[in-house]
Motif scaffolding. Structure first.
Motif, PDB file in Angstrom:
ATOM      1  N   PHE A 135       0.848  -1.175   0.000  1.00 46.02           N
ATOM      2  CA  PHE A 135       0.000   0.000   0.000  1.00 46.02           C
ATOM      3  C   PHE A 135       0.890   1.233   0.000  1.00 46.02           C
ATOM      4  O   PHE A 135       2.068   1.148   0.353  1.00 46.02           O
ATOM      5  CB  PHE A 135      -0.904  -0.009   1.244  1.00 46.02           C
ATOM      6  CG  PHE A 135      -1.780  -1.221   1.311  1.00 46.02           C
ATOM      7  CD1 PHE A 135      -1.288  -2.420   1.800  1.00 46.02           C
ATOM      8  CD2 PHE A 135      -3.082  -1.177   0.851  1.00 46.02           C
ATOM      9  CE1 PHE A 135      -2.081  -3.560   1.825  1.00 46.02           C
ATOM     10  CE2 PHE A 135      -3.883  -2.302   0.889  1.00 46.02           C
ATOM     11  CZ  PHE A 135      -3.378  -3.496   1.368  1.00 46.02           C
ATOM     12  N   ARG A 136       0.335   2.355  -0.369  1.00 42.11           N
ATOM     13  CA  ARG A 136       1.132   3.576  -0.343  1.00 42.11           C
ATOM     14  C   ARG A 136       0.266   4.752   0.078  1.00 42.11           C
ATOM     15  O   ARG A 136      -0.958   4.741  -0.098  1.00 42.11           O
ATOM     16  CB  ARG A 136       1.769   3.833  -1.706  1.00 42.11           C
ATOM     17  CG  ARG A 136       0.785   4.149  -2.819  1.00 42.11           C
ATOM     18  CD  ARG A 136       1.514   4.230  -4.158  1.00 42.11           C
ATOM     19  NE  ARG A 136       0.628   4.592  -5.258  1.00 42.11           N
ATOM     20  CZ  ARG A 136       0.989   4.610  -6.534  1.00 42.11           C
ATOM     21  NH1 ARG A 136       2.231   4.292  -6.874  1.00 42.11           N
ATOM     22  NH2 ARG A 136       0.117   4.965  -7.468  1.00 42.11           N
ATOM     23  N   GLN A 137       0.936   5.723   0.638  1.00 38.46           N
ATOM     24  CA  GLN A 137       0.244   6.940   1.053  1.00 38.46           C
ATOM     25  C   GLN A 137       1.126   8.138   0.775  1.00 38.46           C
ATOM     26  O   GLN A 137       2.231   8.236   1.307  1.00 38.46           O
ATOM     27  CB  GLN A 137      -0.128   6.878   2.530  1.00 38.46           C
ATOM     28  CG  GLN A 137      -1.024   8.017   2.977  1.00 38.46           C
ATOM     29  CD  GLN A 137      -1.663   7.763   4.327  1.00 38.46           C
ATOM     30  OE1 GLN A 137      -1.196   6.954   5.118  1.00 38.46           O
ATOM     31  NE2 GLN A 137      -2.767   8.452   4.597  1.00 38.46           N
ATOM     32  N   ALA A 138       0.621   9.007  -0.073  1.00 34.60           N
ATOM     33  CA  ALA A 138       1.302  10.261  -0.381  1.00 34.60           C
ATOM     34  C   ALA A 138       0.777  11.354   0.552  1.00 34.60           C
ATOM     35  O   ALA A 138      -0.337  11.243   1.068  1.00 34.60           O
ATOM     36  CB  ALA A 138       1.069  10.633  -1.832  1.00 34.60           C
ATOM     37  N   PRO A 139       1.564  12.410   0.772  1.00 35.98           N
ATOM     38  CA  PRO A 139       1.120  13.492   1.668  1.00 35.98           C
ATOM     39  C   PRO A 139      -0.219  14.063   1.231  1.00 35.98           C
ATOM     40  O   PRO A 139      -0.428  14.377   0.056  1.00 35.98           O
ATOM     41  CB  PRO A 139       2.235  14.530   1.523  1.00 35.98           C
ATOM     42  CG  PRO A 139       3.438  13.747   1.152  1.00 35.98           C
ATOM     43  CD  PRO A 139       2.933  12.634   0.291  1.00 35.98           C
ATOM     44  N   GLY A 140      -1.144  14.143   2.176  1.00 33.49           N
ATOM     45  CA  GLY A 140      -2.440  14.722   1.886  1.00 33.49           C
ATOM     46  C   GLY A 140      -3.403  13.805   1.165  1.00 33.49           C
ATOM     47  O   GLY A 140      -4.510  14.229   0.813  1.00 33.49           O
ATOM     48  N   LYS A 141      -3.001  12.568   0.945  1.00 32.75           N
ATOM     49  CA  LYS A 141      -3.863  11.625   0.226  1.00 32.75           C
ATOM     50  C   LYS A 141      -4.170  10.419   1.103  1.00 32.75           C
ATOM     51  O   LYS A 141      -3.470  10.128   2.057  1.00 32.75           O
ATOM     52  CB  LYS A 141      -3.191  11.173  -1.078  1.00 32.75           C
ATOM     53  CG  LYS A 141      -3.007  12.280  -2.091  1.00 32.75           C
ATOM     54  CD  LYS A 141      -2.554  11.734  -3.429  1.00 32.75           C
ATOM     55  CE  LYS A 141      -2.455  12.817  -4.469  1.00 32.75           C
ATOM     56  NZ  LYS A 141      -2.037  12.285  -5.799  1.00 32.75           N
ATOM     57  N   GLU A 142      -5.227   9.736   0.735  1.00 32.76           N
ATOM     58  CA  GLU A 142      -5.587   8.528   1.462  1.00 32.76           C
ATOM     59  C   GLU A 142      -4.645   7.380   1.077  1.00 32.76           C
ATOM     60  O   GLU A 142      -4.080   7.362  -0.007  1.00 32.76           O
ATOM     61  CB  GLU A 142      -7.028   8.147   1.140  1.00 32.76           C
ATOM     62  CG  GLU A 142      -8.055   9.106   1.704  1.00 32.76           C
ATOM     63  CD  GLU A 142      -9.473   8.594   1.502  1.00 32.76           C
ATOM     64  OE1 GLU A 142     -10.397   9.262   1.994  1.00 32.76           O
ATOM     65  OE2 GLU A 142      -9.660   7.545   0.862  1.00 32.76           O
ATOM     66  N   ARG A 143      -4.538   6.439   1.993  1.00 31.74           N
ATOM     67  CA  ARG A 143      -3.740   5.255   1.700  1.00 31.74           C
ATOM     68  C   ARG A 143      -4.445   4.452   0.599  1.00 31.74           C
ATOM     69  O   ARG A 143      -5.672   4.282   0.631  1.00 31.74           O
ATOM     70  CB  ARG A 143      -3.585   4.404   2.953  1.00 31.74           C
ATOM     71  CG  ARG A 143      -2.596   3.275   2.818  1.00 31.74           C
ATOM     72  CD  ARG A 143      -2.302   2.651   4.157  1.00 31.74           C
ATOM     73  NE  ARG A 143      -1.637   3.600   5.051  1.00 31.74           N
ATOM     74  CZ  ARG A 143      -1.142   3.271   6.244  1.00 31.74           C
ATOM     75  NH1 ARG A 143      -1.252   2.029   6.689  1.00 31.74           N
ATOM     76  NH2 ARG A 143      -0.560   4.167   7.007  1.00 31.74           N
ATOM     77  N   GLU A 144      -3.679   3.949  -0.343  1.00 33.21           N
ATOM     78  CA  GLU A 144      -4.259   3.181  -1.441  1.00 33.21           C
ATOM     79  C   GLU A 144      -3.539   1.856  -1.618  1.00 33.21           C
ATOM     80  O   GLU A 144      -2.335   1.746  -1.376  1.00 33.21           O
ATOM     81  CB  GLU A 144      -4.207   3.974  -2.755  1.00 33.21           C
ATOM     82  CG  GLU A 144      -2.812   4.276  -3.261  1.00 33.21           C
ATOM     83  CD  GLU A 144      -2.807   4.824  -4.680  1.00 33.21           C
ATOM     84  OE1 GLU A 144      -3.685   4.456  -5.482  1.00 33.21           O
ATOM     85  OE2 GLU A 144      -1.877   5.595  -4.988  1.00 33.21           O
ATOM     86  N   GLY A 145      -4.289   0.872  -2.040  1.00 33.47           N
ATOM     87  CA  GLY A 145      -3.707  -0.430  -2.307  1.00 33.47           C
ATOM     88  C   GLY A 145      -2.984  -0.426  -3.640  1.00 33.47           C
ATOM     89  O   GLY A 145      -3.456   0.167  -4.611  1.00 33.47           O
ATOM     90  N   VAL A 146      -1.849  -1.087  -3.693  1.00 29.56           N
ATOM     91  CA  VAL A 146      -1.014  -1.127  -4.892  1.00 29.56           C
ATOM     92  C   VAL A 146      -0.988  -2.530  -5.486  1.00 29.56           C
ATOM     93  O   VAL A 146      -1.212  -2.710  -6.679  1.00 29.56           O
ATOM     94  CB  VAL A 146       0.412  -0.656  -4.558  1.00 29.56           C
ATOM     95  CG1 VAL A 146       1.332  -0.856  -5.755  1.00 29.56           C
ATOM     96  CG2 VAL A 146       0.408   0.794  -4.119  1.00 29.56           C
ATOM     97  N   ALA A 147      -0.679  -3.511  -4.662  1.00 26.58           N
ATOM     98  CA  ALA A 147      -0.549  -4.891  -5.150  1.00 26.58           C
ATOM     99  C   ALA A 147      -0.735  -5.854  -3.988  1.00 26.58           C
ATOM    100  O   ALA A 147      -0.550  -5.478  -2.826  1.00 26.58           O
ATOM    101  CB  ALA A 147       0.812  -5.120  -5.804  1.00 26.58           C
ATOM    102  N   CYS A 148      -1.107  -7.071  -4.318  1.00 27.00           N
ATOM    103  CA  CYS A 148      -1.275  -8.093  -3.284  1.00 27.00           C
ATOM    104  C   CYS A 148      -0.928  -9.450  -3.858  1.00 27.00           C
ATOM    105  O   CYS A 148      -1.142  -9.687  -5.065  1.00 27.00           O
ATOM    106  CB  CYS A 148      -2.710  -8.093  -2.766  1.00 27.00           C
ATOM    107  SG  CYS A 148      -2.950  -9.102  -1.285  1.00 27.00           S
ATOM    108  N   ILE A 149      -0.409 -10.321  -3.016  1.00 23.73           N
ATOM    109  CA  ILE A 149      -0.109 -11.685  -3.422  1.00 23.73           C
ATOM    110  C   ILE A 149      -0.736 -12.624  -2.398  1.00 23.73           C
ATOM    111  O   ILE A 149      -0.523 -12.472  -1.181  1.00 23.73           O
ATOM    112  CB  ILE A 149       1.414 -11.912  -3.571  1.00 23.73           C
ATOM    113  CG1 ILE A 149       1.699 -13.316  -4.097  1.00 23.73           C
ATOM    114  CG2 ILE A 149       2.171 -11.645  -2.275  1.00 23.73           C
ATOM    115  CD1 ILE A 149       3.144 -13.477  -4.609  1.00 23.73           C
TER     116      ILE A 149
END
Length: 125
Positions: free
Chosen positions: A36-50
């Motif tokens: 997952f990733r979170q940029a400043p001022g943004k919500e955490r978002e899913g990127v990839a999963c295994i």
């Protein structure tokens, strides 16, 4: 249970990085692991999963074709290979466990169980 991310850093647009998520206290086969990733001022978002039981993978639309998730059972480590990086990929990247061996939808960030401390990726020229 512990997850430790590493591999973040500075990279130019178009470059590559490989993130690692070293797991301890459980077996990778028993749990899905997501990035997952979170940029400043943004919500955490899913990127990839295994998925734990069959290594099925899932990617967000924004990284599909550029990122690849994989794992090394012997090292109990999950990787995220990031290629063709863009400015908008800059964020703190976290790995997290699912509550079972199957990956939940990437959009459901709140139902993940254990989280690492994160590693910062900065894409800059």
């Amino acid at each position: 249970v512990q997850l430790v991310e590493s591999g973040g850093g500075y990279v130019q647009p178009g470059g590559s990085l490989r993130l690692s998520c070293a797991a301890s206290g459980f077996a990778l086969a028993d749990y899905g692991i997501g990035w997952f990733r979170q940029a400043p001022g943004k919500e955490r978002e899913g990127v990839a999963c295994i998925s734990g039981h069959n290594e099925a993978t899932d990617y967000s639309r924004s990284v599909k074709g550029r990122f690849a998730i994989s794992r090394d059972i012997a090292k109990n480590t999950v990787y995220l290979q990031m290629n063709s990086l863009k400015f908008e990929d800059s964020a703190v990247y976290y790995c997290a466990t699912d509550v079972g061996p199957v990956c939940a939808p990437l959009s459901l960030t709140s139902i993940r169980d254990y989280w690492g401390q994160g590693t910062l990726v900065t894409v800059s020229s």
